[in-house]
Scaffold this motif. Structure first.
Motif, PDB file in Angstrom:
ATOM      1  N   SER A  60      64.564  44.254  38.452  1.00 59.43           N
ATOM      2  CA  SER A  60      63.106  44.217  38.379  1.00 59.43           C
ATOM      3  C   SER A  60      62.505  45.404  39.121  1.00 59.43           C
ATOM      4  CB  SER A  60      62.578  42.921  38.991  1.00 59.43           C
ATOM      5  OG  SER A  60      61.165  42.965  39.088  1.00 59.43           O
ATOM      6  N   ILE A  61      61.511  46.015  38.512  1.00 54.10           N
ATOM      7  CA  ILE A  61      60.811  47.132  39.146  1.00 54.10           C
ATOM      8  C   ILE A  61      60.113  46.679  40.424  1.00 54.10           C
ATOM      9  CG2 ILE A  61      58.654  46.871  37.884  1.00 54.10           C
ATOM     10  CD1 ILE A  61      58.593  49.916  37.609  1.00 54.10           C
ATOM     11  N   ARG A  62      59.853  45.375  40.545  1.00 53.11           N
ATOM     12  CA  ARG A  62      59.209  44.832  41.745  1.00 53.11           C
ATOM     13  C   ARG A  62      60.045  45.068  42.996  1.00 53.11           C
ATOM     14  NH1 ARG A  62      58.094  40.218  38.355  1.00 53.11           N
ATOM     15  NH2 ARG A  62      55.899  40.195  37.816  1.00 53.11           N
ATOM     16  N   GLU A  63      61.327  45.275  42.822  1.00 56.14           N
ATOM     17  CA  GLU A  63      62.209  45.494  43.964  1.00 56.14           C
ATOM     18  C   GLU A  63      61.972  46.841  44.632  1.00 56.14           C
ATOM     19  OE1 GLU A  63      64.327  43.195  45.176  1.00 56.14           O
ATOM     20  OE2 GLU A  63      63.651  41.806  43.624  1.00 56.14           O
ATOM     21  N   VAL A  64      61.387  47.790  43.899  1.00 52.88           N
ATOM     22  CA  VAL A  64      61.218  49.141  44.445  1.00 52.88           C
ATOM     23  C   VAL A  64      59.768  49.621  44.486  1.00 52.88           C
ATOM     24  CG1 VAL A  64      63.544  49.863  43.793  1.00 52.88           C
ATOM     25  CG2 VAL A  64      61.650  50.247  42.207  1.00 52.88           C
ATOM     26  N   ILE A  65      58.863  48.914  43.837  1.00 47.07           N
ATOM     27  CA  ILE A  65      57.477  49.365  43.784  1.00 47.07           C
ATOM     28  C   ILE A  65      56.786  49.062  45.118  1.00 47.07           C
ATOM     29  CG2 ILE A  65      56.471  47.259  42.830  1.00 47.07           C
ATOM     30  CD1 ILE A  65      54.855  49.120  40.927  1.00 47.07           C
ATOM     31  N   ALA A  66      55.886  49.936  45.539  1.00 47.58           N
ATOM     32  CA  ALA A  66      55.265  49.815  46.862  1.00 47.58           C
ATOM     33  C   ALA A  66      54.395  48.565  47.014  1.00 47.58           C
ATOM     34  CB  ALA A  66      54.440  51.060  47.151  1.00 47.58           C
ATOM     35  N   PHE A  67      53.552  48.266  46.036  1.00 45.26           N
ATOM     36  CA  PHE A  67      52.644  47.128  46.141  1.00 45.26           C
ATOM     37  C   PHE A  67      52.708  46.291  44.870  1.00 45.26           C
ATOM     38  CE2 PHE A  67      50.772  50.538  48.713  1.00 45.26           C
ATOM     39  CZ  PHE A  67      50.826  49.918  49.952  1.00 45.26           C
ATOM     40  N   PRO A  68      53.806  45.546  44.674  1.00 45.72           N
ATOM     41  CA  PRO A  68      53.923  44.770  43.437  1.00 45.72           C
ATOM     42  C   PRO A  68      53.031  43.545  43.429  1.00 45.72           C
ATOM     43  CG  PRO A  68      55.711  44.251  44.916  1.00 45.72           C
ATOM     44  CD  PRO A  68      54.921  45.362  45.575  1.00 45.72           C
ATOM     45  N   LYS A  69      52.671  43.121  42.235  1.00 39.99           N
ATOM     46  CA  LYS A  69      51.994  41.840  42.075  1.00 39.99           C
ATOM     47  C   LYS A  69      53.076  40.763  42.174  1.00 39.99           C
ATOM     48  CE  LYS A  69      47.970  43.619  40.880  1.00 39.99           C
ATOM     49  NZ  LYS A  69      47.663  44.587  41.884  1.00 39.99           N
ATOM     50  N   THR A  70      52.689  39.566  42.484  1.00 38.81           N
ATOM     51  CA  THR A  70      53.645  38.474  42.518  1.00 38.81           C
ATOM     52  C   THR A  70      53.885  37.979  41.095  1.00 38.81           C
ATOM     53  OG1 THR A  70      51.918  36.818  42.756  1.00 38.81           O
ATOM     54  CG2 THR A  70      52.794  37.774  44.796  1.00 38.81           C
ATOM     55  N   THR A  71      54.818  37.091  40.921  1.00 39.10           N
ATOM     56  CA  THR A  71      55.086  36.557  39.580  1.00 39.10           C
ATOM     57  C   THR A  71      53.919  35.740  39.046  1.00 39.10           C
ATOM     58  OG1 THR A  71      56.238  34.683  40.577  1.00 39.10           O
ATOM     59  CG2 THR A  71      57.594  36.524  39.845  1.00 39.10           C
ATOM     60  N   SER A  72      53.016  35.310  39.931  1.00 42.36           N
ATOM     61  CA  SER A  72      51.828  34.582  39.483  1.00 42.36           C
ATOM     62  C   SER A  72      50.639  35.525  39.264  1.00 42.36           C
ATOM     63  CB  SER A  72      51.448  33.498  40.499  1.00 42.36           C
ATOM     64  OG  SER A  72      51.113  34.096  41.734  1.00 42.36           O
ATOM     65  N   ALA A  73      50.889  36.848  39.294  1.00 40.86           N
ATOM     66  CA  ALA A  73      49.871  37.887  39.054  1.00 40.86           C
ATOM     67  C   ALA A  73      48.820  37.947  40.153  1.00 40.86           C
ATOM     68  CB  ALA A  73      49.224  37.728  37.686  1.00 40.86           C
ATOM     69  N   THR A  74      49.181  37.525  41.357  1.00 44.16           N
ATOM     70  CA  THR A  74      48.280  37.672  42.489  1.00 44.16           C
ATOM     71  C   THR A  74      48.729  38.873  43.320  1.00 44.16           C
ATOM     72  OG1 THR A  74      49.594  36.183  43.852  1.00 44.16           O
ATOM     73  CG2 THR A  74      47.778  35.203  42.616  1.00 44.16           C
ATOM     74  N   CYS A  75      47.826  39.387  44.118  1.00 37.81           N
ATOM     75  CA  CYS A  75      48.137  40.543  44.959  1.00 37.81           C
ATOM     76  C   CYS A  75      47.828  40.196  46.405  1.00 37.81           C
ATOM     77  CB  CYS A  75      47.336  41.766  44.510  1.00 37.81           C
ATOM     78  SG  CYS A  75      47.669  43.216  45.519  1.00 37.81           S
ATOM     79  N   PRO A  76      48.841  40.048  47.247  1.00 36.93           N
ATOM     80  CA  PRO A  76      48.604  39.709  48.648  1.00 36.93           C
ATOM     81  C   PRO A  76      47.809  40.788  49.393  1.00 36.93           C
ATOM     82  CG  PRO A  76      50.922  39.430  48.074  1.00 36.93           C
ATOM     83  CD  PRO A  76      50.257  40.116  46.924  1.00 36.93           C
ATOM     84  N   LEU A  77      47.940  42.044  49.015  1.00 34.33           N
ATOM     85  CA  LEU A  77      47.236  43.134  49.691  1.00 34.33           C
ATOM     86  C   LEU A  77      45.736  43.089  49.444  1.00 34.33           C
ATOM     87  CD1 LEU A  77      47.358  45.834  51.307  1.00 34.33           C
ATOM     88  CD2 LEU A  77      47.541  46.967  49.097  1.00 34.33           C
ATOM     89  N   THR A  78      45.346  42.899  48.188  1.00 39.62           N
ATOM     90  CA  THR A  78      43.925  42.945  47.819  1.00 39.62           C
ATOM     91  C   THR A  78      43.303  41.568  47.644  1.00 39.62           C
ATOM     92  OG1 THR A  78      44.427  43.047  45.457  1.00 39.62           O
ATOM     93  CG2 THR A  78      44.264  45.144  46.640  1.00 39.62           C
ATOM     94  N   ASP A  79      44.116  40.523  47.750  1.00 38.95           N
ATOM     95  CA  ASP A  79      43.672  39.144  47.550  1.00 38.95           C
ATOM     96  C   ASP A  79      43.097  38.952  46.144  1.00 38.95           C
ATOM     97  OD1 ASP A  79      43.415  36.493  48.364  1.00 38.95           O
ATOM     98  OD2 ASP A  79      41.363  36.787  49.064  1.00 38.95           O
ATOM     99  N   ALA A  80      43.658  39.667  45.178  1.00 43.03           N
ATOM    100  CA  ALA A  80      43.214  39.552  43.783  1.00 43.03           C
ATOM    101  C   ALA A  80      44.065  38.506  43.068  1.00 43.03           C
ATOM    102  CB  ALA A  80      43.350  40.893  43.074  1.00 43.03           C
ATOM    103  N   PRO A  81      43.538  37.796  42.132  1.00 42.15           N
ATOM    104  CA  PRO A  81      42.138  37.813  41.718  1.00 42.15           C
ATOM    105  C   PRO A  81      41.280  37.061  42.720  1.00 42.15           C
ATOM    106  CG  PRO A  81      43.316  36.182  40.436  1.00 42.15           C
ATOM    107  CD  PRO A  81      44.328  36.879  41.314  1.00 42.15           C
ATOM    108  N   SER A  82      40.034  37.454  42.817  1.00 41.74           N
ATOM    109  CA  SER A  82      39.115  36.820  43.759  1.00 41.74           C
ATOM    110  C   SER A  82      37.912  36.245  43.015  1.00 41.74           C
ATOM    111  CB  SER A  82      38.660  37.830  44.810  1.00 41.74           C
ATOM    112  OG  SER A  82      37.979  38.895  44.185  1.00 41.74           O
ATOM    113  N   VAL A  83      37.012  35.673  43.757  1.00 42.74           N
ATOM    114  CA  VAL A  83      35.827  35.043  43.186  1.00 42.74           C
ATOM    115  C   VAL A  83      34.905  36.110  42.601  1.00 42.74           C
ATOM    116  CG1 VAL A  83      33.814  33.622  43.713  1.00 42.74           C
ATOM    117  CG2 VAL A  83      35.995  33.153  44.817  1.00 42.74           C
ATOM    118  N   VAL A  84      34.305  35.809  41.458  1.00 45.53           N
ATOM    119  CA  VAL A  84      33.362  36.717  40.811  1.00 45.53           C
ATOM    120  C   VAL A  84      31.968  36.125  40.957  1.00 45.53           C
ATOM    121  CG1 VAL A  84      32.699  37.767  38.619  1.00 45.53           C
ATOM    122  CG2 VAL A  84      35.113  37.426  39.142  1.00 45.53           C
TER     123      VAL A  84
END
Length: 107
Positions: A60-84
């Motif tokens: 998986s490219i997630r093993e080497v990418i600097a800021f991967p999304k999780t398998t649930s498509a969330t991003c711990p760094l940016t807290d995405a997706p967030s409230v609109v």
């Protein structure tokens, strides 16, 4: 070219009518990163992360990418997706079907 200067980014937010407080709430992670000196970027991508994944023999490219999304498509760094904000949805002519949102009850 993407904005890589924090002062310019603040000016853009001001021009768009985004207050410093709102900018920090929505884009704080990005503004903080700009303070550390983001390099100029004009959109050219060589696929270096994919090449590294191949060279490392990982599945998986997630093993080497600097800021991967999780398998649930969330991003711990940016807290995405967030409230609109409702105003953003109205501006775009969108509405949420709250009954189809997983884990949310109908109000």
């Amino acid at each position: 070219m993407r904005i890589h200067n924090p002062d310019l980014q603040e000016q853009i937010f001001h021009t768009l009518g985004i207050s410093p407080m709102e900018a920090h709430a929505k884009f704080g992670f990005f503004l903080e990163a700009l303070k550390y000196g983001a390099p100029p970027h004009a959109g050219m991508a060589l696929g270096f992360d994919r090449l590294v994944a191949i060279l490392c023999g990982v599945k998986s490219i997630r093993e080497v990418i600097a800021f991967p999304k999780t398998t649930s498509a969330t991003c711990p760094l940016t807290d995405a997706p967030s409230v609109v904000d409702e105003s953003q949805l109205r501006e775009l002519g969108l509405a949420l079907n709250r009954s189809s949102r997983p884990g949310k009850e109908n109000p």
